[in-house]
Design an enzyme around this catalytic site. Structure first.
Site, PDB file in Angstrom:
ATOM      1  CG  LEU A   1      -1.847  -1.227   1.335  1.00 57.78           C
ATOM      2  CD1 LEU A   1      -2.647  -1.179   2.639  1.00 57.78           C
ATOM      3  CD2 LEU A   1      -2.798  -1.299   0.136  1.00 57.78           C
TER       4      LEU A   1
ATOM      5  CG  HIS B   1      -3.116   1.261  -2.313  1.00 56.41           C
ATOM      6  ND1 HIS B   1      -1.764   1.082  -2.461  1.00 56.41           N
ATOM      7  CD2 HIS B   1      -3.700   0.555  -3.303  1.00 56.41           C
ATOM      8  CE1 HIS B   1      -1.533   0.277  -3.499  1.00 56.41           C
ATOM      9  NE2 HIS B   1      -2.694  -0.053  -4.035  1.00 56.41           N
TER      10      HIS B   1
HETATM   11  P1  AMP Z   1      -3.663  -2.031  -6.944  1.00 54.95           P
HETATM   12  O1  AMP Z   1      -3.262  -2.433  -5.564  1.00 54.95           O
HETATM   13  O2  AMP Z   1      -2.547  -1.485  -7.761  1.00 54.95           O
HETATM   14  O3  AMP Z   1      -4.484  -3.066  -7.642  1.00 54.95           O
HETATM   15  O4  AMP Z   1      -4.633  -0.794  -6.761  1.00 54.95           O
HETATM   16  C1  AMP Z   1      -5.754  -0.859  -5.928  1.00 54.95           C
HETATM   17  C2  AMP Z   1      -6.580   0.373  -6.113  1.00 54.95           C
HETATM   18  O5  AMP Z   1      -5.790   1.520  -5.804  1.00 54.95           O
HETATM   19  C3  AMP Z   1      -7.060   0.544  -7.557  1.00 54.95           C
HETATM   20  O6  AMP Z   1      -8.398   1.033  -7.541  1.00 54.95           O
HETATM   21  C4  AMP Z   1      -6.113   1.566  -8.098  1.00 54.95           C
HETATM   22  O7  AMP Z   1      -6.647   2.334  -9.156  1.00 54.95           O
HETATM   23  C5  AMP Z   1      -5.878   2.429  -6.876  1.00 54.95           C
HETATM   24  N1  AMP Z   1      -4.611   3.176  -7.022  1.00 54.95           N
HETATM   25  C6  AMP Z   1      -3.394   2.683  -7.323  1.00 54.95           C
HETATM   26  N2  AMP Z   1      -2.491   3.687  -7.450  1.00 54.95           N
HETATM   27  C7  AMP Z   1      -3.176   4.833  -7.242  1.00 54.95           C
HETATM   28  C8  AMP Z   1      -2.810   6.216  -7.257  1.00 54.95           C
HETATM   29  N3  AMP Z   1      -1.569   6.629  -7.515  1.00 54.95           N
HETATM   30  N4  AMP Z   1      -3.779   7.131  -6.991  1.00 54.95           N
HETATM   31  C9  AMP Z   1      -5.050   6.739  -6.748  1.00 54.95           C
HETATM   32  N5  AMP Z   1      -5.454   5.450  -6.716  1.00 54.95           N
HETATM   33  C10 AMP Z   1      -4.530   4.514  -6.971  1.00 54.95           C
END
Ligand code: AMP
Length: 298
Positions: free
Chosen positions: A37, A41
Protein backbone atom coordinates in the site's frame (compact mmCIF):
# COMPACT_ATOMS: atom_id res chain seq x y z
CA UNK A 1 -9.36 -3.45 13.37
CA UNK A 2 -9.83 -7.09 12.41
CA UNK A 3 -7.50 -8.95 10.07
CA UNK A 4 -9.47 -11.82 8.54
CA UNK A 5 -8.39 -14.49 6.10
CA UNK A 6 -11.46 -16.58 5.40
CA UNK A 7 -14.74 -15.74 3.69
CA UNK A 8 -16.72 -17.31 6.54
CA UNK A 9 -14.98 -15.19 9.20
CA UNK A 10 -15.45 -12.06 7.12
CA UNK A 11 -19.17 -12.65 6.63
CA UNK A 12 -19.67 -13.34 10.32
CA UNK A 13 -17.77 -10.25 11.41
CA UNK A 14 -19.62 -8.03 8.93
CA UNK A 15 -22.93 -9.35 10.15
CA UNK A 16 -21.95 -8.58 13.78
CA UNK A 17 -20.73 -5.10 12.87
CA UNK A 18 -23.92 -4.37 10.93
CA UNK A 19 -26.02 -5.50 13.90
CA UNK A 20 -23.97 -3.31 16.24
CA UNK A 21 -24.73 -0.28 14.07
CA UNK A 22 -28.41 -1.36 14.29
CA UNK A 23 -29.37 0.38 11.11
CA UNK A 24 -30.70 -1.13 7.93
CA UNK A 25 -29.06 1.76 6.15
CA UNK A 26 -25.50 1.02 7.28
CA UNK A 27 -23.06 1.49 4.42
CA UNK A 28 -20.22 -0.96 3.88
CA UNK A 29 -17.42 0.55 1.80
CA UNK A 30 -14.97 -1.77 0.03
CA UNK A 31 -11.46 -0.84 -1.12
CA UNK A 32 -10.06 -3.66 -3.27
CA UNK A 33 -6.25 -3.70 -3.60
CA UNK A 34 -3.32 -5.96 -4.30
CA UNK A 35 -1.44 -4.60 -1.27
CA UNK A 36 2.01 -3.03 -0.99
CA UNK A 37 0.00 0.00 0.00
CA UNK A 38 0.98 3.58 -0.74
CA UNK A 39 -0.63 7.02 -0.49
CA UNK A 40 -2.82 6.28 -3.54
CA UNK A 41 -4.40 3.38 -1.68
CA UNK A 42 -4.56 5.53 1.47
CA UNK A 43 -6.60 8.13 -0.40
CA UNK A 44 -9.15 5.43 -1.31
CA UNK A 45 -9.32 4.34 2.35
CA UNK A 46 -9.87 7.97 3.37
CA UNK A 47 -12.70 8.38 0.86
CA UNK A 48 -14.19 5.09 2.07
CA UNK A 49 -13.90 6.18 5.72
CA UNK A 50 -15.75 9.41 4.93
CA UNK A 51 -18.50 7.75 2.91
CA UNK A 52 -19.12 4.48 4.78
CA UNK A 53 -19.99 3.18 8.24
CA UNK A 54 -17.86 0.06 7.88
CA UNK A 55 -14.67 0.08 5.80
CA UNK A 56 -13.34 -3.18 4.38
CA UNK A 57 -9.92 -3.22 2.71
CA UNK A 58 -9.11 -6.31 0.67
CA UNK A 59 -5.54 -7.30 -0.10
CA UNK A 60 -5.28 -10.02 -2.69
CA UNK A 61 -2.73 -10.46 -5.44
CA UNK A 62 -5.11 -12.05 -7.89
CA UNK A 63 -3.31 -14.67 -10.00
CA UNK A 64 -5.95 -14.78 -12.74
CA UNK A 65 -5.41 -11.16 -13.76
CA UNK A 66 -1.70 -11.74 -14.51
CA UNK A 67 -0.52 -13.09 -17.86
CA UNK A 68 1.90 -16.06 -17.98
CA UNK A 69 4.93 -13.79 -18.50
CA UNK A 70 3.85 -11.09 -16.05
CA UNK A 71 4.98 -10.35 -12.51
CA UNK A 72 2.60 -12.39 -10.31
CA UNK A 73 5.44 -14.14 -8.46
CA UNK A 74 7.59 -11.04 -8.04
CA UNK A 75 4.72 -8.62 -7.27
CA UNK A 76 5.85 -6.70 -4.14
CA UNK A 77 4.25 -7.81 -0.87
CA UNK A 78 4.55 -6.49 2.70
CA UNK A 79 1.61 -7.64 4.76
CA UNK A 80 2.81 -6.35 8.14
CA UNK A 81 3.33 -2.83 6.80
CA UNK A 82 -0.01 -2.94 4.92
CA UNK A 83 -1.88 -3.89 8.10
CA UNK A 84 -0.32 -0.91 9.91
CA UNK A 85 -1.25 1.42 7.02
CA UNK A 86 -4.83 0.15 7.12
CA UNK A 87 -4.96 0.65 10.90
CA UNK A 88 -3.71 4.23 10.59
CA UNK A 89 -6.43 4.97 8.01
CA UNK A 90 -9.23 3.78 10.28
CA UNK A 91 -10.11 0.63 8.33
CA UNK A 92 -12.45 -1.73 10.21
CA UNK A 93 -11.66 -5.03 8.48
CA UNK A 94 -8.66 -6.07 6.42
CA UNK A 95 -9.51 -9.11 4.33
CA UNK A 96 -6.42 -11.04 3.24
CA UNK A 97 -7.54 -14.30 1.66
CA UNK A 98 -5.14 -16.90 0.31
CA UNK A 99 -5.30 -17.96 -3.34
CA UNK A 100 -6.78 -21.25 -2.10
CA UNK A 101 -9.51 -19.41 -0.18
CA UNK A 102 -10.53 -17.42 -3.27
CA UNK A 103 -10.07 -20.21 -5.80
CA UNK A 104 -10.50 -23.52 -3.92
CA UNK A 105 -11.01 -25.42 -7.14
CA UNK A 106 -10.48 -24.79 -10.84
CA UNK A 107 -13.00 -22.07 -11.65
CA UNK A 108 -15.52 -22.54 -14.46
CA UNK A 109 -17.11 -19.11 -14.30
CA UNK A 110 -15.65 -15.91 -15.66
CA UNK A 111 -17.18 -12.44 -15.61
CA UNK A 112 -16.17 -10.79 -18.85
CA UNK A 113 -16.89 -7.29 -20.17
CA UNK A 114 -16.49 -7.21 -23.96
CA UNK A 115 -15.80 -4.06 -25.99
CA UNK A 116 -14.34 -1.80 -23.30
CA UNK A 117 -11.65 -4.38 -22.56
CA UNK A 118 -10.43 -4.74 -26.13
CA UNK A 119 -8.37 -1.55 -26.20
CA UNK A 120 -5.53 0.07 -24.25
CA UNK A 121 -4.39 -2.22 -21.42
CA UNK A 122 -6.77 -4.93 -22.62
CA UNK A 123 -5.01 -5.09 -26.00
CA UNK A 124 -1.55 -5.58 -24.47
CA UNK A 125 -2.68 -7.73 -21.52
CA UNK A 126 -5.10 -10.33 -22.95
CA UNK A 127 -7.32 -11.82 -20.26
CA UNK A 128 -6.30 -9.22 -17.67
CA UNK A 129 -9.69 -7.57 -17.36
CA UNK A 130 -11.53 -10.91 -17.19
CA UNK A 131 -9.37 -11.65 -14.15
CA UNK A 132 -10.21 -8.23 -12.69
CA UNK A 133 -13.97 -8.37 -13.26
CA UNK A 134 -14.14 -11.95 -12.02
CA UNK A 135 -12.30 -11.24 -8.76
CA UNK A 136 -14.13 -7.94 -8.19
CA UNK A 137 -17.46 -9.75 -8.68
CA UNK A 138 -16.37 -12.35 -6.14
CA UNK A 139 -15.34 -9.63 -3.68
CA UNK A 140 -18.66 -7.83 -4.19
CA UNK A 141 -20.50 -11.10 -3.47
CA UNK A 142 -18.37 -11.84 -0.43
CA UNK A 143 -18.43 -8.35 1.15
CA UNK A 144 -21.73 -7.06 -0.30
CA UNK A 145 -20.62 -3.43 -0.12
CA UNK A 146 -22.94 -0.53 -0.86
CA UNK A 147 -19.95 1.48 -2.17
CA UNK A 148 -16.64 0.43 -3.72
CA UNK A 149 -13.70 2.76 -4.18
CA UNK A 150 -11.37 2.62 -7.18
CA UNK A 151 -8.52 4.88 -8.32
CA UNK A 152 -8.64 6.78 -11.60
CA UNK A 153 -4.98 5.73 -11.96
CA UNK A 154 -6.60 2.68 -13.57
CA UNK A 155 -9.19 4.65 -15.55
CA UNK A 156 -10.00 1.79 -17.92
CA UNK A 157 -10.60 -0.45 -14.89
CA UNK A 158 -13.09 2.11 -13.52
CA UNK A 159 -14.95 2.17 -16.86
CA UNK A 160 -14.97 -1.63 -17.11
CA UNK A 161 -16.20 -2.15 -13.55
CA UNK A 162 -18.90 0.50 -13.90
CA UNK A 163 -20.06 -1.25 -17.09
CA UNK A 164 -20.13 -4.62 -15.30
CA UNK A 165 -22.13 -3.15 -12.41
CA UNK A 166 -24.61 -1.58 -14.85
CA UNK A 167 -24.93 -4.64 -17.04
CA UNK A 168 -25.37 -7.09 -14.17
CA UNK A 169 -27.46 -4.80 -11.92
CA UNK A 170 -25.02 -5.12 -9.05
CA UNK A 171 -26.31 -3.08 -6.09
CA UNK A 172 -23.07 -1.19 -5.48
CA UNK A 173 -22.06 2.39 -6.16
CA UNK A 174 -18.64 2.75 -7.80
CA UNK A 175 -16.74 5.75 -6.43
CA UNK A 176 -13.81 6.85 -8.64
CA UNK A 177 -11.00 8.61 -6.72
CA UNK A 178 -8.34 11.00 -8.13
CA UNK A 179 -4.78 9.92 -8.99
CA UNK A 180 -2.25 10.54 -6.23
CA UNK A 181 1.24 11.51 -7.38
CA UNK A 182 4.74 11.85 -6.01
CA UNK A 183 5.99 15.38 -5.41
CA UNK A 184 7.64 15.35 -8.88
CA UNK A 185 4.52 14.14 -10.71
CA UNK A 186 5.07 10.37 -11.00
CA UNK A 187 1.78 8.57 -10.30
CA UNK A 188 2.15 6.35 -7.23
CA UNK A 189 2.20 2.65 -8.03
CA UNK A 190 3.28 -0.47 -6.17
CA UNK A 191 5.32 -1.29 -9.28
CA UNK A 192 7.46 1.87 -8.98
CA UNK A 193 9.79 -0.12 -6.68
CA UNK A 194 10.91 -2.11 -9.72
CA UNK A 195 12.46 0.99 -11.32
CA UNK A 196 16.21 1.57 -11.26
CA UNK A 197 17.37 5.08 -10.31
CA UNK A 198 17.81 5.99 -13.97
CA UNK A 199 14.44 4.52 -14.97
CA UNK A 200 12.78 6.36 -12.05
CA UNK A 201 14.20 9.67 -13.32
CA UNK A 202 13.09 8.99 -16.88
CA UNK A 203 9.65 7.77 -15.74
CA UNK A 204 8.77 11.41 -15.10
CA UNK A 205 8.18 11.60 -18.83
CA UNK A 206 4.68 10.13 -18.37
CA UNK A 207 3.28 12.95 -16.26
CA UNK A 208 5.27 15.51 -18.26
CA UNK A 209 3.81 14.25 -21.53
CA UNK A 210 0.29 14.36 -20.07
CA UNK A 211 0.85 17.88 -18.83
CA UNK A 212 2.22 19.00 -22.21
CA UNK A 213 -0.81 17.53 -23.98
CA UNK A 214 -3.17 19.16 -21.49
CA UNK A 215 -1.46 22.50 -21.87
CA UNK A 216 -1.64 22.28 -25.67
CA UNK A 217 -5.34 21.44 -25.45
CA UNK A 218 -5.94 24.37 -23.10
CA UNK A 219 -4.00 26.99 -25.02
CA UNK A 220 -4.26 26.11 -28.73
CA UNK A 221 -6.84 27.70 -30.97
CA UNK A 222 -7.32 24.46 -32.89
CA UNK A 223 -5.96 21.08 -31.88
CA UNK A 224 -7.04 17.63 -32.95
CA UNK A 225 -6.49 14.09 -31.72
CA UNK A 226 -3.51 13.52 -34.04
CA UNK A 227 -1.80 16.62 -32.56
CA UNK A 228 -2.30 15.25 -29.04
CA UNK A 229 -0.91 11.82 -30.00
CA UNK A 230 2.10 13.51 -31.67
CA UNK A 231 2.82 15.65 -28.59
CA UNK A 232 2.67 12.58 -26.34
CA UNK A 233 4.99 10.57 -28.59
CA UNK A 234 7.49 13.42 -28.99
CA UNK A 235 7.66 14.01 -25.25
CA UNK A 236 8.08 10.34 -24.44
CA UNK A 237 10.76 9.95 -27.13
CA UNK A 238 12.90 12.37 -25.11
CA UNK A 239 13.45 9.54 -22.60
CA UNK A 240 15.70 6.97 -24.25
CA UNK A 241 14.68 4.18 -21.85
CA UNK A 242 10.95 4.63 -22.48
CA UNK A 243 9.16 2.22 -24.81
CA UNK A 244 5.59 3.24 -25.63
CA UNK A 245 2.86 0.62 -25.35
CA UNK A 246 0.13 3.16 -26.10
CA UNK A 247 -0.31 6.94 -26.05
CA UNK A 248 -3.97 7.58 -26.77
CA UNK A 249 -6.85 9.98 -26.54
CA UNK A 250 -10.42 8.71 -26.28
CA UNK A 251 -13.81 9.49 -24.82
CA UNK A 252 -14.38 8.48 -21.21
CA UNK A 253 -16.03 6.28 -20.03
CA UNK A 254 -16.93 4.85 -23.47
CA UNK A 255 -13.20 4.58 -24.41
CA UNK A 256 -14.28 5.31 -27.97
CA UNK A 257 -11.04 6.37 -29.78
CA UNK A 258 -10.95 9.80 -31.40
CA UNK A 259 -10.28 9.89 -35.15
CA UNK A 260 -7.09 11.80 -36.01
CA UNK A 261 -8.92 14.86 -37.32
CA UNK A 262 -11.39 15.12 -34.44
CA UNK A 263 -11.11 18.39 -32.57
CA UNK A 264 -10.34 18.28 -28.88
CA UNK A 265 -11.56 21.73 -27.88
CA UNK A 266 -14.95 22.08 -26.32
CA UNK A 267 -15.05 18.43 -25.24
CA UNK A 268 -15.12 17.64 -21.54
CA UNK A 269 -15.38 13.86 -21.86
CA UNK A 270 -11.86 13.04 -23.00
CA UNK A 271 -9.19 10.88 -21.41
CA UNK A 272 -5.53 10.92 -22.43
CA UNK A 273 -3.92 7.65 -21.38
CA UNK A 274 -0.40 6.27 -21.52
CA UNK A 275 1.29 2.94 -20.98
CA UNK A 276 5.06 3.04 -21.17
CA UNK A 277 7.62 0.34 -20.44
CA UNK A 278 10.94 0.86 -18.72
CA UNK A 279 12.75 -2.44 -19.03
CA UNK A 280 10.25 -5.01 -17.78
CA UNK A 281 8.26 -2.46 -15.78
CA UNK A 282 5.10 -1.20 -17.42
CA UNK A 283 3.76 2.09 -16.06
CA UNK A 284 0.38 3.63 -16.79
CA UNK A 285 -0.92 7.15 -16.25
CA UNK A 286 -3.73 9.31 -17.57
CA UNK A 287 -5.50 12.62 -17.30
CA UNK A 288 -9.09 13.70 -17.97
CA UNK A 289 -9.23 16.66 -20.28
CA UNK A 290 -11.49 18.84 -18.24
CA UNK A 291 -11.05 22.52 -17.76
CA UNK A 292 -10.87 22.10 -14.00
CA UNK A 293 -8.36 19.26 -13.77
CA UNK A 294 -4.76 20.00 -12.90
CA UNK A 295 -2.35 17.19 -12.12
CA UNK A 296 -2.65 16.93 -8.35
CA UNK A 297 0.21 16.08 -6.03
CA UNK A 298 0.31 14.16 -2.73
P1 AMP B 1 -3.66 -2.03 -6.94
O1 AMP B 1 -3.26 -2.43 -5.56
O2 AMP B 1 -2.55 -1.48 -7.76
O3 AMP B 1 -4.48 -3.07 -7.64
O4 AMP B 1 -4.63 -0.79 -6.76
C1 AMP B 1 -5.75 -0.86 -5.93
C2 AMP B 1 -6.58 0.37 -6.11
O5 AMP B 1 -5.79 1.52 -5.80
C3 AMP B 1 -7.06 0.54 -7.56
O6 AMP B 1 -8.40 1.03 -7.54
C4 AMP B 1 -6.11 1.57 -8.10
O7 AMP B 1 -6.65 2.33 -9.16
C5 AMP B 1 -5.88 2.43 -6.88
N1 AMP B 1 -4.61 3.18 -7.02
C6 AMP B 1 -3.39 2.68 -7.32
N2 AMP B 1 -2.49 3.69 -7.45
C7 AMP B 1 -3.18 4.83 -7.24
C8 AMP B 1 -2.81 6.22 -7.26
N3 AMP B 1 -1.57 6.63 -7.51
N4 AMP B 1 -3.78 7.13 -6.99
C9 AMP B 1 -5.05 6.74 -6.75
N5 AMP B 1 -5.45 5.45 -6.72
C10 AMP B 1 -4.53 4.51 -6.97
Amino acid sequence: MKVLRTIAELRQELSLMRQAIRSNASVVGLVPTMGYLHQGHASLMQAARQQSDIVVLSIFVNPIQFGPNEDFDSYPRDEARDVETARSQGVDIVFIPSVKEMYPQATQTTVSVSQLTERLCGASRPGHFDGVTTVVSKLFNIVQPQRAFFGMKDAQQVAVIQQMVNDLNMPVEIVPCPIVREEDGLALSSRNVYLSAEQRTQALVLSEALRAAQEAADTSVAINAADIRRILREQIASSPLAVIDYAEIQAFPSLEPLADQEEVQGRDDLLIALAVKFGKTRLIDNIRLQKSEVLSRV
